[in-house]
Design a protein around this motif. Structure first.
Motif: not given
Ligand code: ZN
Ligand code: ZN
Length: 192
Positions: A138-143, A150-154
């Motif tokens: 999981i993305c550790n910024r947006c979860g 896919t998420c847009a987090c860098d």
């Molecule tokens: Zn993310």
């Protein structure tokens, strides 16, 4: 559940077989609660080998639901555990606790099946659980679960592990040699 083993102590060499339903519905540890499903009854064969020494042979067959290490989705784990324990019924309870280094599943002539099963699960619980080998986590910024979206987090900017790797590269000179290589190339271009 407790089973009374006094019949076994009548004579040396006596063997008893037991089939005991597992009452535990979840395996609770300091790290969490893990549901137990599809439990087959515990198979036990206990032998009074000699001089009040018991050999306990057991077979466990059950499923334990454990979250994936990366994405936390529940993962079904089929555990098939064959175990053997030796118990010296001459020992005092204190001596047994010390020798077994665990909860005393023997109490006088009684065997505490739940404690015995618990001890086996502690030892045999899978160390690493993944929903699939290439789980993206999981993305550790947006979860966001990166297996599904896919998420847009860098992520490279935020993941502290990445900055550690960058530091290693910087220290080892790999990054700087690359940059000097490219600056040399630029110089060549300038000469032309
Ligand atoms: Zn993310
Ligand atoms: Zn996963």
């Amino acid at each position: 559940m407790q089973i009374n083993l006094s019949e076994l102590f009548v004579c040396e060499g006596k063997v008893m077989q037991y089939e005991i339903p597992i009452e535990m519905d979840e395996f609770v540890t300091a790290s969490g609660k893990y549901p137990l499903t599809e439990k087959k009854p515990l198979q036990l064969m206990i032998t009074h080998s000699k001089n009040r020494n018991l050999k306990i042979c057991g077979n466990l067959d059950l499923h334990m639901t454990i979250p994936c290490d990366r994405c936390l989705e529940p993962v079904d784990n089929h555990l098939q555990i064959a175990f053997e324990r030796d118990v010296d019924a001459n020992a005092t309870e204190e001596e047994r606790i010390e020798a077994l280094d665990e909860q005393p599943y023997m109490n006088g002539y009684n065997l505490d099946v739940d404690l015995l099963v618990y001890g086996e699960l502690v030892v045999n619980m899978p160390m690493k659980v993944l929903c699939r080998n290439d789980c993206k986590g999981i993305c550790n910024r947006c979860g966001a679960n990166l297996n599904y979206e896919t998420c847009a987090c860098d992520v490279t900017e935020l993941d502290p592990r990445m900055s550690v790797i960058r530091d290693i590269f910087n220290q080892s000179g790999i990054v700087s040699s690359h940059s000097s290589e490219s600056s040399r190339r630029k110089q060549k271009k300038k000469k032309k």
